[in-house]
Structures are given as C-alpha cells and as structure tokens.
Design a protein around this motif. Structure first.
Motif, PDB file in Angstrom:
ATOM      1  N   ASP A   1       0.779  -1.238   0.000  1.00 55.85           N
ATOM      2  CA  ASP A   1       0.000   0.000   0.000  1.00 55.85           C
ATOM      3  C   ASP A   1       0.813   1.292   0.000  1.00 55.85           C
ATOM      4  O   ASP A   1       0.549   2.197  -0.794  1.00 55.85           O
ATOM      5  N   GLU A   2       1.790   1.377   0.888  1.00 54.07           N
ATOM      6  CA  GLU A   2       2.567   2.616   0.984  1.00 54.07           C
ATOM      7  C   GLU A   2       3.344   2.879  -0.319  1.00 54.07           C
ATOM      8  O   GLU A   2       3.331   3.992  -0.853  1.00 54.07           O
TER       9      GLU A   2
ATOM     10  N   ARG B   1       2.661   1.787  -3.232  1.00 56.44           N
ATOM     11  CA  ARG B   1       1.699   2.130  -4.274  1.00 56.44           C
ATOM     12  C   ARG B   1       1.323   3.606  -4.217  1.00 56.44           C
ATOM     13  O   ARG B   1       1.220   4.287  -5.241  1.00 56.44           O
ATOM     14  N   LYS B   2       1.136   4.116  -3.002  1.00 57.64           N
ATOM     15  CA  LYS B   2       0.707   5.507  -2.831  1.00 57.64           C
ATOM     16  C   LYS B   2       1.788   6.474  -3.309  1.00 57.64           C
ATOM     17  O   LYS B   2       1.527   7.404  -4.080  1.00 57.64           O
TER      18      LYS B   2
END
Lengths: 155, 155, 155, 155, 155, 155, 155, 155, 155, 155, 155, 155
Positions: free
Chosen positions: J10-11, J13-14
């Motif tokens: 997630d991180e 990707r962000k």
C-alpha cells in the motif's frame, strides 16, 4: 568444446543464472498456455480475447529469447525443453478442452499476478549479483504488469 | 458451452483429429528444440546455424498454429501444453548444455527425417478422412523436407 | 471473337465449369451479405464483429476473383452480375434494417455451415474432372471452415 | 434494439437517405459489372483494360462503403443485398459471355455518363438537406468523371 | 560427399525426379524465352506486353527454383545448365531479331498450351509416386493456365 | 516492322553491339550456373554459400537485363536463348550432380576472374565506340570484381 | 552575397556550365511536354501511353534536378524559368488540343532522338572540361536512349 | 478523333474550363519558380528553405496534375507548355542568379498572396458553374494558404 | 513581430476565427477525455473500447492540428492551452477514477452528439464567411458523425 | 466494478502513484504547450523550430501514455483531464498570441530544465518504492535531457 | 593465407591502391569530424546543421566502405585504423569543445574544398591505371562537390 | 558562446563525463576496428564473419552516438576525433594486412571481454553520480556481452 567466459564472478553467475533459468521456464510456459487458450476459446468475447492472447504469446516468446540469450552470455546454459518446462514450471495449468472466455480472463489474470511476484523476487536477487540482468528482468516485469492490468480490467 | 459443429462425419473427424493432434505435438516440440539448439550452440558454424535454426523455429510455430486451428475448426480440441508435449512426443530429444555445431546438424537432420515419415503417414490417413486437412499436412511436409535437405546438405 | 482453348476435355470442362460458377455465386453473395451486416450491425459486440465481417468480405472477394479467373482459364464464362446472383444463390438472406449482433453471429455461422457442405460436394466432383480446380476449391473450404469456427465460437 | 439518433431533422434525413441508398445501388452494381468485364474480356487491349477495370472496381467498392456508412451515420439503413441491387439498379447491364474490348470501353463509358448525371442530381438535392453528405457525393462524382474521361479517351 | 537421404522409396523417387527435371527444363526455358521476347518486341502493344512478359519471367523463375529445390529435397540432382536446357527442351523456340507483338502473343499462347499438357501428365504421374510433389506441380499448372488465358484473351 | 534507329554511326554500333551480346551471354550463363550451384551444393558451408550464390544470381540477372536493353536501345537485337548461350559461352561449366562447397568456391572464383578480363577488354573497346555503353560495362565490372574478392577471400 | 567557389578553372567552368544549362532547358521542356501529352491524349492505347508518359516525366524531373544542382555546385546559376525555357528550347513543340496516340508516339520518339544527339555532343565537350559532369550527362543519355527505344518500338 | 463528352452544359463548361486553365498556369509557374529558388538560394537559412521549397514544388505539381485532368474530364484541353505559361502567367517572376534567403521568403510570400486571391475568385466563379470543380479549387486554396502562412511566419 | 496577412476581409476573419477557436477547444478536450477513458476503463468490452478510444484520440488530434493551422493561416492565433480548454470547453466532462465500459459508451455517444451540433452551426456560419474553412469543418463533422454512429451502435 | 490488484504494498503504491500522476500532468501540459508554440511561432527559424516542436509533442504524448498506463497497472487512476492539468501543473505557461522564435527557444529550455529536476526527484523517490516505475521515469528523463540540450544549444 | 588475385597489372595496382588508401583516410576522417561537429555544435542554426552533418556522415561512411572494398578487390589491403587515420590524414582538424554554427559551416566548407582537389587528382591518376576505380572516385567527387555547395551556400 | 546547463552537480558531472568520454573512445575504436576486419578478412568463414562484423559496427556506431549525445546533454564536450581515439584508446589493435578468420574471432572476443570489464566499472561509478547515464551504459554492456558470447561461441 568452447564454453563462454562469464563477465561475472562465480557466485554472482550462479545466482543470476538460476534467476534467468526460472524466468525462462515461466515465459516458455506462458507462451504455450497462451496458445492453448487462443485455440480452445469460446464465448461472446472470442475474437477480442483470441487476438489479445496472441499479443501475450508474442511478448512471452520475445522475452524468453532475450532471457535465454542473456543466460548463455553469462556462461550459463538455458534449458527450454518441453520436459524441463513441464517438470519445473510453477505456472498454474489450464484444463484441456474448450475454455470459456470469462474463465480464461480469470485464469490468465491470476497466473500473471503470481508470475509477477516471482519476477519481482528475481529483480531483488539480481540487484546484488548483476545489474545488467536486473535491467532486463525489469523490462519483462513492466510488460507483464501491463498485461495483467489489461486482463484484470475486463474481469 | 458452445462447441464447434464439425463439417466431418464422426469417424472421419476422429481419425483426422488424431492426425492433427500428433502433428501439433511434433511441431511444438520442434520449435522448443530448435530454440534450445539456437541458444546452446557452439562451434565454427555458430552464426550460420544460429540463424538457420531460427528459420526452422518460425516455420514450426506457423505450422503449429495452422494445424491447431484446423483441429478446432473440425470440432476437435488441440492440446499443446508442456506436459502433453513432454509425455506424448516422439521426437528424439537434445541433451542439456552446450551443443557442438556438427552434432546439432546431425541431430536435427535425423529428427526431421523421422518426423517427415510420420507426416507422410498422416497424409495417407487423411486421404480418406478429410482432403482439406490433407492439403494442409502436405504443405507442412513440403517445408519439413526442404529443411531436411538444407540441414543434411551441410552434414 | 477469340475464345479460350480449354486444357480440359469437354465433359470435364462442363462439370468443372458448373462447380466454379456455383462457387462464384456463393462467394459474391457472401461478400454482399458480409457488407450488409457490417453496415447495419448493432449491439455490445459492434466493433469486434464490424471488423471481423470485413475480414470475411475481403476473403470472399479474393476467392471470388480466383474462382472466376479459373473458370475463364478453362474456357467457361463466369457470371457474377447482380441479377444472376440474386436468382441463383442458395445462401440464406439477411433481413433489411438493423441487425442485432448475436443474430448476425448465428446467421453467418449457419450460412457458412451450409456453404461449406456445397464446397465439399464440389471438391468431390472435381476429384475426377480437374485436380487443379479441386486444389483451389480446397483452399476456399479451408478458409470458410476456419471462419465458421471463429463465428461459432462466439455464439 | 438501439437505433442511431440522426443529426438531421426528419425531412432532411429522408431526402438525404434516399440519395445515399440510390448511390449505394449504383456503386455496388458498378463494382459487380466491373468485375464481370474484368473476367470475360477479350481483344488486343485485354491486359490494359483488365487492369483499368480493377481500378474502377476498387474505387467503386471504396465509395460504396463510405456511402453506406454515411447512411447509417444519419440513421438510415443502407441496403446492398443482391436482390435489392438487381431490382432497383438503373445501370445498363452487360451481356453474359465474352466481351470484346472496344465494346467494353463503349459500354463502361456510357454507363458512367448516365451514373454521373444521377450523382449530379443528388448533389443538387443534398445542397439543401445535408452539406456533409453533399461533400461526400461530390468526391464520388469527381472520381467517376475522371474515370469517364479515361474510358472515353480510348474509345 | 554427403548425399540427401530421400523420404521416398527408390522407384517413386526415380519417377518423381524425372517429372521434376523435365519441369525444370520447361520453366528455365520459359524464363529465357520470356526475356528474349521482352527485349526484342515491337508493335503497338509494346509497353503492355513488355510488362506482361516480365511477370511471366518472374513467375517462371520462382517456380523453377521451387521445382529444383524439391528435386534435391527428394535426393535427385536438378540440372538447369544452358546446354542441358538447350538439348532437352520441348519448348518451341522464338526466332532471333525483332518480334512483332501479335506474333509474340500467338507464340507464347501456343507454347504455354503445350507446356500445360506436359504438366498435367506429370500431375497424373506423381499422383502415385509423391503427393507432396504433385501439390507443387498443381500450383505451377494453376499459374500457367491463368497466364495462358491472359495471353490468349488478347490474341 | 519497326526497327530502332541507332544513336550511333554504323561501325560504332557494330562494335558496341558485339560487346553487349558477348556480355549478355556471360551474364545469362553466370545466373544459370549460379542457380545450378545454389541447388546442388553440399558441405559445411552449405547455408552461407547457398545464400551468397543467390546474391550472385540476382546481380547477374539485373545486369543481363540492363545489357540486353542497352543493345536494343542502340539498334542491335540481343539474343539470350538457351541454345545461343550454350553454343557461344566462354564460361567454364560446372559438372552435374552434387557440388562440394570448397570446389564451388574455387570454380566460381576462377570463372569470375576470366569473365572480368573479358569485361575489361570490352571496356577498352567501347572507349572509342560508345561512352554510354562503356559506363554500363564499368558498373558490371565493379560488381563482378567485388564478387570475385568475396569468393576468393574464403578460398 | 555568398557565391560558390568552383572546383574548376574558369574556362572549364564556363564550357561545362553552358552544357548543363542547355541540358536543363531540354529536360524541363521534356517534362512539361510529357505532361501536356499525358493530359490531352486520345486513342486506343490511351492508358498504356498515359502511364508511360508519366514515367518519362518523372525521369526528366529527376535528371533536371541533378543537372541544375550540378551547375550550382560548379559555381554557375541554372535558369529553369518558364520564359527562359520557352525562348531557348530546341525541343520540337506539341500542338494544343487533343493528341492522337500514334502521333504522340512519333513526336516523342523524334524529339528524344534529337535531344540524345545534343546530349552526346555535351558528353564530348565535357570530356575535356569536367569528367564529373560528363559522368552525370552519360547517365541522362542512358535513360533517354532507353526511353527512345521504348517509344520507337511501338511506332 | 475522340473528344470527351462534358457532364456540364456549354456555358458552365466554358467558364469552368477557363478557371481551370488559369489555375494550371499558376501552378506550373509556381513549381518552376519553386525549383528556381531551390537551386539558386544562398544565406544562413539555406538548408531549411531549400527543403521547404521542394515541398512547395511537390504540392504545386500534384495540384497542377489534378487541375489539368479535371479540365479534360469536363471536355476542355489544358495547356501547360512552356510558351503558354511564359505568355499568360500572372505570377511575379524571380530574377536570374543567386537569390538571398530573406528575399526568397518575401518573394514567395507575396506571389502566394496574389495567387490565393485569384483562386478565391475562381472559387466564387465555379460556385455557379460546377460544384465538383469548386471543391477541387478549395483544396488547392487550403494548401496555398497554409504555405503562405508558413513562409510569412519566417519573414 | 511578423503577423500573417489574412486572405479574408476583417469581419469574415473574425467570424471564421471564432468558429475555428471553438472547434479547437472541442477537439483538444475530446482527445484529452478520450485518453482519460482509454486509461481508466473497466468491463467486459475493455480491449475493444480501449482500441476504439485510441482511434478517436488520433482523429481528434489530427483535426485539432488542421483546425489550429487553418486559424493562423487566416491571421488568427489559436489557443489550445490547458487553462483555455478547461475554462471555455462546452464538452460534458468524465468523472475521475474507474469508468465502466457501458457508461463510457453512453458518455462518448452523448458528448459527440452535442459536439456535432456545434460543428453543424459552425458550418452554417462559415458558409458566408469562408468556404475554405467550411470545407475543413465539413470534413471534421463527417468523421465525428461516423464515430458517433460507431459508439451509439454498441450502446 | 473491477479494480486492478496492485503488485505493490500500500505505501509503495501511494508514493509511486503520486509520482506518476505528477509526471502525467507535466507531460500532458508539455504536449499542449508544444503544440501552442508549434502553431503561433514566428521568426527566421520558423520551419526548423516548427518541426522540432512536433518531435517534442510526439515524445511527450508517447511518454504520457506510458506513464498513465503504468499508474493504472499498479492500481492508481491517472487523471489527465484539462481542468486537472490546468489546476495542478507546475509548468511555466506560454502567453497567448504570436511567439517569437528566440523567445520560444528560451521558454522551452527553461521549462524543460525545471521539469527535469522534478523527474530527478521522482527517480529518487521511486528508488525505494518501485524499481519498475523508476526504470520508466529514467527513460523519460533521458529524453527530456536530450531535448533540453537541443533547445539550449540554439539559444 | 589466401590473397586476392588482382585483375590489374602490378604497376597499375600499386598506383590505384595508393589512390584508394588516401581516399579512405579522407573519408574516415570526414565521418569522424562530421560526428564531432554534430555533437558539439551550438548556435541559432543548431538543428538544421545537426541534421545536415549527419547526412554528411552517412555519405562519408558509405563511400569509405565502397572505397575500402574496392581496394581489397584489386588485391590491396585498406587501412582505416584510428592511428593510421590520425597520422596520415591531410584533413584540417576541428578544435575540441563547443563549436559555433557559423564556424562549423566555414570549416566544413574549407575542408571539403581541399578534399575535392585531392579527389580530382586521384581521378586524373586512375584515368591511366584503372577506369573501374576512376568511375567510383568520380561518384565520390560528385557527392562531395554537392555537399560543398550546400555548406558554402549558407556561409 | 552558449553552453549547456548541466542537470547534475559539478562533481557528479565530472565523474559521469569522464565515464562517457572513455566509453566513446571504446566505441569509436570498436567500429573502426570492426570495419578493418570486415575488409581484410580471409578464410572459410569469410561471408558469415564479414556480415557479423558489420552488425558489430552498426551497434558500436549507434551506441557511440547515444553516449556522445548524453555527454553533451550533461554539459560535457565529447571528443571522438581520430587523434584522440588513437592516443587514449585501451583497445588492443589489429594488425595491418590480411586477417585470418579464426584469428579475427579470437581477437574480437578478447577485446570485447576487456571492454566489457571497463563498462562494468563505469556502471559502478555512475551508480552514485548519475542513474540516467548508468541506465544507458547498462544497455551498452548488454549488447557487448551478447556480441561477446556470439563471437566466443564460434571460437
């Protein structure tokens, strides 16, 4: 018999060679399965998928060739024979017989997702052993991830 | 699930389908072994053979596609997956590792000679079962026999 | 006025000529109907079918030309005028107005299936009368049977 | 079933649609007759005319496609089926059998001259009903008048 | 010295080889005479015939190559040397010096008609001895018969 | 019958015409023998020589055409028929049957060396009779001498 | 204003420059007259001649460009304006209005014959003044003499 | 002698024909002057302008051909001979000798501006006499106005 | 700074320029939104629509370029910057995030329908102000109306 | 609605997604401004810059597409709509109206220099978050830095 | 080791070989210096010169290859190694570092002028020793003199 | 005189610039030596090696150009002049005169092996100084290592 002198030290050659051989098996199996689906496909989206699968096959064949030639360039013999692929592949296989279009989309999306994780691991591995090989595996991953999106988008 | 209605009566479809499936296995294995030799080749004639093997691979891939699409067109599902090829192939396999150029010439010449006999048998078989398929197998045989000559000539 | 001297004896020329004229009518009507559907199509699969129908039209036009030139090459005048086609065609016609995509797939699949049977009969006929013409009709049948599969697969 | 919303008001759509349907019949019949002459031609100028007729056929096919797609773009269904063409065509027909080269030149010149007058009338009509369609008919007329000159010049 | 192992039994190889050698002589002589006429032509139809003869030459050269390579592929040495062609050809020769256009049309039409009969006989012969070779001779005959029509049509 | 008016005075035309006719015979025989070797070749360098011989054939055919068209452009009829070539050629002939690769290299090198001397003599001759023809023969000599080097280098 | 420094001594530059300017006028007028005939042609051979004249125009335009750029490369300003061409041309002019095909063949043959003589004189002249320019004029003469033959052959 | 039957009534043919003949003279003179500047140019922007002028020449030649063929298609003989152009042109002429780049830009910009006004007048004229010709003149004007901008922008 | 002299009188230039600027905004926004949908698309028809949207983008970009260059050719500065487009566009915007295939079809169909009406108004306007610009807007409308049909047909 | 499963945590990707969206805005604005300058340019170097700007536009469009498709391949929706670009762009804008050539060179050089710094920052960022994306941004930077040099060199 | 048998007598071979070796050094140095300027160029005309220099480089490379292959074809070994070129070149060298556009134009113009004189001397020399080589050097001179004009024109 | 503003800080620019200049010398010397061997080669494998060496030359030239343009893009002047290359090259030189094929294979294999090590060192160096340059050097190394394998395989 002449053998190719490797530009890499022994350990690096061994690690990099293993990553390339595994990549080769992935890519050969991908183009065999891509053709299998290309031929046995049925369903409303037949024509669209039939063409898309051939693009996947072309891409897998081109990358398999590059990967195998990279192996031999660092002094490691690639092995892409049917038995080797059948026995060492980690790719989830398709069934024999007709394949319904939505099932093909799902199956290809999933096997690509798993193959991508294996390529990302090899990119990690080669970061230490050989930057030249890594660059080539990154190019494969870029294409596989784009294909993955294009199959998943129509799921 | 939709299945293709065959233009052939049942018995003819079965016989013809078997001939096509065996041809497919021959041709898929031929392109896998062609690439195997293309990559692992060594010796004085490296470059010349390296290029010639790629022509053989292209030819085998194109005919494999035609043969498989012919199978499905008569209502028979072709199977070109790695395991199927590995388990049912009649093609004499190449060893792993470096392959000396003159050994490759000999090996390819021999496996083509044997494959040609199998195709000639299938041409016999399909003379009764399906003239349209026969025409397609004749085209494969023409190309294989030309390749056979071109490898044998440099033996 | 000069007339072409036939390489065939009279009876063979007559039988072969009839087979070619019937084939011509089939193929001209096929490309007219292919275009009719290409233009009046509606439905979710519009774009995919629109393109596929144009491939069918190109194929029908190319074979019609070969068939007609074969007829005149054996001394028989081909007739591909609108009235001749309209009056002697055995192809099931499409309705006027918009054509729904799934109905088009069904209609084309069926009319191809029937046309294929007629071509297979002509292949039988010309086995005795003219092997050169037979070879050409086999090539047409190969293409029609491949198209038939590709339409039926998305039924 | 989805129908195309016309960019034209009803009356304009009707008038324009009729002009396009008549143009389509002219152009489909032109390419069928062009091929008929292409195949059955004899005489000293055989090769030159044989090639010129194929240019005429290509041109007629391309314009027929544009005209039909214009019709459906304004919400009118084009009809290019054999029977429709046979029954509504205003084009003077060619005879069956061999066609002498000078007769073909004369016949094509005359039928083009008459077709040009019909296109000029439709250009008049669409001046009020749809300028976009008019532009397209002008392009057809330009090509037909050039062909007319090139056939007449060798009369 | 390496010799090519034939895929055919001895008798079939002998019969097929003879058919191929005779075909080769026909086709080499055809391209030499085609050029002879291409260069020495005069008359109103000069340009049109000049171009058409070059198409005939290209076609004869391409088929000669295929036929000769087929011969060696079945273990028979093709012979296309000037003296062999001059001494064994059955093709009616053109005179030296200028060649009037209508005489060229007549001469080419006639020599094609006779060559076609010889090819039809070889198609018969190879029906028993080798279907693969037969398929190739049928393709030559198709082209020669089309050329024959196109020359005869302008007689 | 129309004959071409020569831009050269009579004597110059005669001398130049003879040089061109001899060149034509050289070049036609060169492409026939090039093909003969292309087909009947055996040995380790088969593929490389097989391709190189086809380049020689293409080059000989292109120059033969230019030379023959130059002859007729100065009002002299070129003669490239099989019998004329067989009877007047000065090119050393190849044997029938299989041709070993090193023997082919030696034979082609030698026959090119002799042909080059003949072309150099013709360049001398045409220095007085026709500079335009000379320019064309120089271009042939350039290509033959390059080919000669490329064959001799692998002797 | 910058002027180009000539690689030739003054007298050679003057003589060579004059030869190039006269050649330019010949070639510009040739392409203008070629188009004039291309447009106004009538008669049985319309299509064949119409195409042949365009080849002549292309050839004349290409050579005109080379000739003019050669002039400026040796420090002489070429002049290809309409008035200069109209006033200094030695080319026999065509009449206005329709031009019958056989008359066009005769007229072009004659004007090419005369133009060739002028080019042959310039080749003589530049043999002393500039071999580089001479080589270029020889190339023009080669093409014009080939065209001359091809027009004369159909007279 | 055959004359082309006009699709236009007499008065319209006369008016339209005059507009086309004047356009032809404009365009022929434009490509002659474009080449004149292309060859004799000097100055810092030599290469850029040299290339741009050739684009202008290509465009003028293509439109000249279309315009002339339109004239004959409506039964009017176009006249593009050097003398006709020299005597009837309204285009401001360039001087002989070297042409400085900024002067060329100014001269071409001005002569295009004037030519555009003449084309706009002809577009007015043909609005009544022939819409098909008008469409063609509009296409010329579009290109000339684009060229005008591209020359003026660098003034 | 140099400014382009307009071929139009002031009032006509103003009216025409406004029509072109509005058209430019329409077309730039169309290609930005086409790409937005091309990227964020999901659903069964993903691949077919993904490709179709790229054709729409190419078409919009090509017409935007022509329209903008037409503006500057008549002396009006086109403005295609992001802010100008964002603030003056009349095109209905797409949402951020994923876009379902059927919603994209509906949205594009509707925005094309509205854009077509704006182009038809501009065609009216320029009928008086500039026929050359009108011709260009008609070409845009033809393409937009064809695209509109092809999207609506699959609604 | 289907959403793409990201191959990144997630991180990562962000962070990567933000870098890609900013890159997209840079590249879309670059091609809009490139076109703006392409159209409104004036000055001596008009033609040279006009062409160079189009190369910049093509390059920006190709990279924008790759960047946006990379975003969606990692599960982040790219946004390239006019308003988004207008509101979030960091690119220095060009003025409306005519743009003098030297000012364009200066402006493009400067905005490229600033954009390059932003891309170098993103290359840093993605070194931790995603090597596959980094590779792609490096390719963009390579091209932008080459363009920067080519504009700056003519400052 | 095999050595190439020369078609020239000893003295002629020696003289011709020397001329070719000197030409080779000229041409290799020309392409190295052309690239040097291509990379280090600055100034207003950057893009135009940058492209023109690459054309010069391509031309020098192509001629260097022909010249060297001609040398070996007459039995003389060409030497194009860096040290040989550095030590025997007569070409005036460019400085290291940035090169202003007008200085590059002047430098290239001058070095071409001097190189042309050397080629003209070699054309003289080979007039006696080898006409085939002379023809090839004339072709080089033609291209160099054209390039010289194109650089000098923008001085 | 304008100088390119570097996107790199001073130290990084210096280190990277040195790596690029050394790479340039390697690659220029590689293409000069590749051509030297291409011309002076003898032996059985002449043709195959002659072609392979030209591929090596093309590859070296393309990479030299990219490397030099990268140098100037970061504000460093590349130097590829003959004397610079001769004096700073680290590449083992080939002898003058004929070069036996197996000696060429050995020499090229060895010099590539050494060059690869130098490139691998530069890849290390630029890992800190400039990732964009590193990416480019990795691409060079990939190609050199592939070439190395292909030469070594035939040793």
């Amino acid at each position: 018999m002449s053998t190719v002198k490797s530009p890499l030290p022994d350990e690096a050659r061994k690690v990099t060679g293993a990553a390339l051989q595994e990549s080769l098996v992935d890519l050969v199996d991908l183009h065999l399965l891509g053709k299998q689906a290309h031929w046995n496909l049925t369903g409303r989206n037949f024509r669209s998928l039939h063409l898309q699968l051939d693009e996947l096959v072309d891409l897998a064949r081109a990358h398999a060739d590059t990967v195998a030639e990279r192996a031999v360039a660092i002094g490691v013999n690639p092995d892409g024979r049917a038995r080797t692929v059948a026995e060492t592949t980690k790719v989830h296989q398709l069934d024999a017989g007709y394949l319904q279009d939505d099932k093909v989309v799902a199956a290809i999306t999933d096997l690509l997702a798993q193959m991508i994780q294996r390529f990302r691991d090899r990119i990690e591995t080669t970061d230490d052993s050989d930057l030249v090989t890594q660059d080539l595996l990154i190019a494969v991953a870029q294409d596989l991830e784009k294909q993955h999106w294009m199959f998943e988008a129509q799921r």
